[in-house]
Each structure stands twice: as structure tokens, then as C-alpha cells.
Scaffold this active site. Structure first.
Site, short mmCIF file in Angstrom:
data_model
loop_
_atom_site.label_atom_id
_atom_site.label_comp_id
_atom_site.label_asym_id
_atom_site.label_seq_id
_atom_site.Cartn_x
_atom_site.Cartn_y
_atom_site.Cartn_z
CG ASP A 13 65.19 74.27 108.68
OD1 ASP A 13 64.96 73.41 107.80
OD2 ASP A 13 64.98 75.50 108.50
CG ASP A 221 58.16 75.99 105.10
OD1 ASP A 221 59.00 76.80 104.69
OD2 ASP A 221 58.46 74.94 105.69
#
Length: 631
Positions: A13, A221
Site C-alpha cells: 500500500d 477510503d
């Protein structure tokens, strides 16, 4: 693009402010978040340069808080020897220096950005006594290499393969630039996966044993620099993305900036000094504001203290949660507008959502949680997975899925965030693949030449939502050689989007067998990469105005086609000889006038073109009718 699978693959990520790495553990049948050398499961996306070293991660961020820039005051001028701290590569990557977003952000960054080759933004630093410039891809590669090293220490084996996550609203250029960053870091990027989709994989894989029926999942998100929402359906091990929406320039850093500006104004009011031009002071203040923002997620008041802020001034103040919410309320509302747009795009009602999953550190902000819960009519929000780690977990699942022996047979169907197409006459966007179309996908579009004996045809490929092609992002231009032939020669153009969301094009003229294949990359000729969310918002706000050029372009094309038809009729001696001299003169005069309307005055109103075409058609029809009845 990626090589054959060899050895373990990790999931990364790559965040704006923090990054995280994970790997699938076959023996435990789950993904493992890997801690760094300091025992932390997330690593700051910071790179610092000094006269003798480069720091990455926690060490770089710690230096940022204590000594963001060595400053020397000489003759009332400020000189900075770049003790450089960087945490915004994700907002730079895949963009152009001239992009208005970059120009605005440069006012807030404590480092210098200059225009490099092909208008690429370059970050200027002083490293080991020399001035150096780095691209955003290079800075991002430093973070990726750090994550790779963390994984190698944990697994005690070299790592070459990785799956890297990106915001769902990253465009083609930004995705390709992220792949380039991985390559610079020595990684074979097996797949680019959207962050909310990765989070859904993490959530679905952990919660799937409890699913009795199909589940509709909404992913919210909100990270440090980007914001994405995604609506998915999980059915029989198939993760099907229905729609995405987002903003690649909205996140926790924007909330920090608002708070920082609030205290800059407070200092100016109380101490009669302006610290906005001092990078070191702003960096220390920003660090304290970020800390206060985190505290306000569980407390109603937070203190902001900075020693030796500027010229002996020390800041000791506080901010309430109510004040923080007030100065950011428009950004919170923008988040909710994007949430609404996702449901409009999907065609699904919000009442059909089974789970609302929060991802990203900024999703912890109480006001946002309240707005989100109100939107879903009081529905409980799912906070059962770690918002900082879920994306990396899902990336590791995707990495394992590329080697089916590791995980259950899962299928992932993602979508493209922006429409793709070409420019037609009149600068009109001809959409070939609409946004929110499932990928991978290949679509064919047939085009025709519009003049006789055309030896070459060129295509401009765009992504975006505006009807006006040039207002979208130009991905690339390519041309195809043609055999000489009358107008109307068919050309087949194939749009192929792979699982990474990268566009590949091919064009073919079948009679001659001429074919051209290209992969559109961010190095091709392009305009400044515009914010995708801005494209959609402007397209919606100015939809009525956007239709006017489309109508004019249609009128011009209709007139041009009819002029060509009349010229062909006149060129036929058998027909032309039967038309009376008076009618023939009228037709010739009208042809010249019509061509002048097309060539001479681009500002001509649409109705003028439409009215002239009607009169012209009536005149020609009358002349031909006289022939049929023998007048």
C-alpha cells in the site's frame, strides 16, 4: 508487462503519508502485515536528504519534526540548505508541472519543484553537497524499495514481485508512473490494484465465512492525500466492483493544511509576524497540527505547541473539535457528494448496502463518521478491520491470487474510473469505453476516412467525462498509413484495457493489412493531467453548455457531408447535363457559400448552419425533381 511468477510476491500500500507491506502466509492461510525495523506496522512515506545521508521512513519523519530545514539568515535573506523532507510523491506522480493542482500545492510544500523534460515536475534537493533533481517516480521508488527491504528481512529471502495499490481514481498516466516507480525500485509489478478494491478483498476474505447470502459492500477510503469510494458485490467468491468515485487530491493533508492556516493567521494576529514564507516553521507547525487532528478523533480539544517556531516565538494554543469541523466542513461535504455520485453511477439504492467499511486514517474523523451514518439512515459502520492495514492486506491477497495454489479460488472484477475515447470532428469526445466498465475488456470501434485519397489517419485518445474532447486528458496520439481510396474507407480501432487499468490500442485497415499497435504511456504527447473528479464535476455543472459545441459540430459535419454529396452529383455528367443553367448556377453558388461557412467563420452560430443546409437541400431537391418530371 509482468514476468512469469517466480518466488514470493508482496502487497504494498503506497500511501501519501504512510505505507504498508504484507505477504500471504500459506501455513496460516492469511495475509501477514510486516513490521518495520522499529516494530511499526506502517511506515511514514517520508524521504529526507542532508549533506551526508538519505533517510527513509520513521527516521526521515523524526527528523522532519525536529529539524525540517537548516536555515541561515544573512543580510535579511533566508537561505535553505535542503535538509529535505518529502511526503507528497503520490500527489505529484503522473502529473505535469504546469498542472494547476501542482502549482497550488507548491505554495505549501517545504521543498522546491521545477519543470523538467516534457514538463515533468522535478523535486530539487541538496544532497551531499550537490544540487540534484528527482522525479516523483524516483521518490516513490525510494519508499517502495524501503518496503521491499522490510519484507526481505522478514521473509529472509530476496523479493522481486509485488502488487502495488493506487487510488481508484488514478488515471492512465498515474498508473503507468506507479509501475515505473516499482521498476525503479527493482520490483516486477505483477498487478496494479485499486485501493478500495484491495480493502474489499481484505474485508471479504476475513468475513466471508459469515456470509450466508450475497453482500453489497460500500468502501469509504479516505487517506492522507486521496479519497476513494467503491461499491462492490460479493457473490460466490466473485468480487464485482459496481462503481467507483473519488478525488485524487482530497485527504488528511488537506485537513492539516486548513488547521495550519488557522494557526498561521492566529500567529499573525497575536504576534504581528507572518511565518507562511518559512518552510521550517511551517513543517514544525504542520507536524503539530497533524498530531492534534489525530487527538481530535477521540477528544474534544487538542493542544498545539511548537517550541522555537519562528524568531524566538513559541506557539502554545489549542483547537476544539467543533472548530476543526467548522474550518473543514466544505471538505467533509465534498466527501459526501462523492459518496452520492457513486450511487448515482451504480444505479443501486443506498438501502441495498449490507456493510459500510471505513478505510484510511482520516476515516476516523468523528464528523465524517456522523455524516456517513446519517447518509445510510443510521446504519452501523463497520470498523472491524484495521483502516491502516486493510489495503496492504488486500494487495497481498491479490498477489497470492496470481499463484492459485496459495488461496481459495477468488475472482476480482474491477472497473475503469474514467471514460475512454477519441476526438471526433468539432472536438467532440466519442466515448468507446464508458467509466465504471468492468476490466479487463477489449472493444472495437469502426471509423471511416472523410476525404478521398487520404494517405494517413491520426487518432487522439482521451480519458475523461467532458463532451469536449480537448477538456479531457489527452493520453496519446498515433497515426496509421492508408492506401489511396475514396472517402469512407473503414478503419478498425481496438481499445484493450488490461487488469492494471492500462490502455493498449491497435488500429487496422483491412484491405491493405496495415496495422499499428501502441501502448499509451504518460511519455506520449499530452496536455496537463487534470483532476478526474474536477472533470466529472465540471461536466455535470456545465452539461447544457457542453452540448452546444456538440450540436454545432453535428451541423458542420452534416453540411460538409451534403456538400460532398452535391459535388459528386454535379461531377456526374449524365445528371449535370440535365440540370438547367439557372439551377446549376444556384447550386454552384450555394456550394461556395456553404464551404465558406465551414472554412471562413468558426464563430458562426449553429442555427445559421442548420438553416442554410435546409435551404440548400430544398434547392437541390427542387432541381433534381425538375429533371424527373422533364421540366
Amino acid at each position: 508487462m509482468a514476468k512469469e511468477y517466480e518466488g514470493p510476491a508482496i502487497g504494498i500500500d503506497l500511501g501519501t503519508t504512510y505505507s504498508c507491506v504484507a505477504v500471504w502466509q500459506e501455513q496460516n492461510n492469511r495475509a501477514e502485515i510486516i513490521h518495520n525495523e522499529q516494530g511499526n506496522r506502517i511506515t511514514p512515506s517520508f524521504v529526507a536528504f542532508s549533506s551526508d545521508q538519505r533517510l527513509i521512513g520513521d527516521a526521515a519523519k523524526n527528523q522532519a519534526a525536529s529539524n525540517p530545514a537548516n536555515t541561515i539568515f544573512e543580510k535579511n535573506k533566508l537561505y535553505i540548505t535542503y535538509n529535505f523532507v518529502y511526503a507528497d510523491a503520490k500527489r505529484l506522480i503522473g502529473r505535469k508541472y504546469s498542472d494547476i493542482i501542482i502549482q497550488n500545492d507548491m505554495q505549501l510544500w517545504p521543498f522546491k519543484v521545477i519543470a523538467g523534460f516534457n514538463d515533468n515536475p522535478m523535486i530539487l534537493v541538496n544532497y551531499r553537497g550537490q544540487e540534484k533533481s528527482f522525479s516523483a517516480e524516483e521518490i516513490s521508488s525510494m519508499i517502495l524499495r524501503k518496503m521491499r527491504e522490510i519484507a526481505e528481512k522478514f521473509l529472509e529471502t530476496p523479493i522481486e514481485n509485488a502488487v502495488i495499490t493506487v487510488p481508484a481514481y488514478f488515471n492512465d498516466s498515474q498508473r503507468k508512473a506507479t509501475i515505473d516507480a516499482g521498476a525503479i525500485a527493482g520490483l516486477n509489478v505483477k498487478r496494479i490494484i485499486n485501493e478500495p478494491t484491495a480493502a474489499a478483498l481484505a474485508y471479504g476474505l476475513q468475513k466471508r465465512p459469515n456470509f450466508v447470502e450475497d453482500r453489497n459492500i460500500f468502501i469509504f477510503d479516505l487517506g492522507g492525500g486521496t479519497f476513494d469510494v467503491s461499491l462492490l458485490t460479493i457473490k460466490n467468491n466473485v468480487f464485482h466492483v459496481k462503481a467507483v468515485a473519488g478525488d485524487t487530491h482530497l485527504g488528511g493533508e488537506d485537513f492539516d493544511n486548513r488547521m495550519m492556516n488557522h494557526f498561521v493567521e492566529e500567529i499573525k494576529r497575536k504576534n504581528k509576524v507572518d511565518i507562511s514564507g518559512n518552510p521550517g516553521s511551517l513543517r514544525r507547525l504542520r507536524t503539530s497540527c497533524e498530531r492534534a487532528k489525530r487527538i481530535l478523533s477521540f477528544a474534544v480539544v487538542a493542544t498545539v505547541e511548537v517550541n522555537a517556531l519562528f524568531q524566538g516565538i513559541e506557539l502554545s494554543s489549542s483547537i476544539t473539535r467543533a472548530k476543526f469541523e467548522m474550518i473543514n466542513i466544505d471538505l467533509f461535504e465534498k466527501c459526501m457528494e462523492i459518496v452520492r455520485r457513486c450511487f448515482v453511477n451504480s444505479g443501486m439504492d443506498k438501502s441495498c448496502v449490507d456493510d459500510v467499511v471505513l478505510i484510511g486514517g482520516s476515516s476516523r474523523i468523528p464528523k465524517l463518521q456522523q455524516l456517513l451514518q446519517d447518509f445510510f439512515n443510521g446504519k452501523d459502520l463497520c470498523m472491524s478491520i484495521n483502516p491502516d492495514e486493510a489495503v496492504a492486506y488486500g494487495a497481498a491477497v491479490q498477489a497470492a491470487m496470481l499463484n492459485v495454489k496459495y488461496v481459495p479460488n477468488l475472482t476480482l472484477r474491477d472497473v475503469i474510473p474514467l471514460s475512454l475515447g477519441t476526438s471526433e470532428k468539432g472536438d467532440i469526445m466519442d466515448v468507446v469505453i464508458p467509466r465504471n466498465t468492468s476490466i479487463p475488456i477489449t472493444k472495437k470501434k469502426t471509423y471511416f476516412t472523410d476525404v478521398d485519397n487520404q494517405s494517413r489517419v491520426s487518432f487522439k485518445v482521451y480519458e475523461g467525462e467532458s463532451i469536449i474532447a480537448s477538456e479531457n486528458n489527452l493520453l496519446g496520439v498515433f497515426s496509421l498509413s492508408l492506401p489511396l481510396a475514396p472517402r469512407g474507407l473503414p478503419i478498425q480501432v481496438y481499445f484493450a484495457i488490461d487488469a492494471d487499468g492500462i490502455l493498449n490500442l491497435s488500429a487496422e485497415e483491412e484491405t491493405s493489412g496495415t496495422k499499428r499497435d501502441i501502448t499509451v504511456t504518460h511519455e506520449t504527447e499530452s496536455l496537463s493531467t487534470e483532476e478526474p473528479e474536477r472533470m466529472i464535476q465540471e461536466a455535470e455543472n456545465f452539461n447544457v453548455e457542453d452540448k452546444k459545441p456538440e450540436q454545432k459540430a453535428k451541423a458542420m459535419n452534416d453540411l460538409n457531408d451534403y456538400l460532398y454529396h452535391v459535388r459528386q452529383v454535379i461531377a456526374n455528367n449524365d445528371v449535370s447535363s440535365l440540370i438547367s443553367p439557372v439551377d446549376k448556377l444556384k447550386i454552384y453558388t450555394a456550394v461556395v457559400k456553404g464551404q465558406n461557412l465551414l472554412d471562413g467563420n468558426k464563430d458562426e452560430e449553429t442555427h445559421v448552419l442548420v438553416d442554410f443546409l435546409k435551404e440548400f437541400q430544398s434547392m437541390v431537391d427542387s432541381a433534381l425533381y425538375k429533371i424527373t418530371i422533364g421540366i
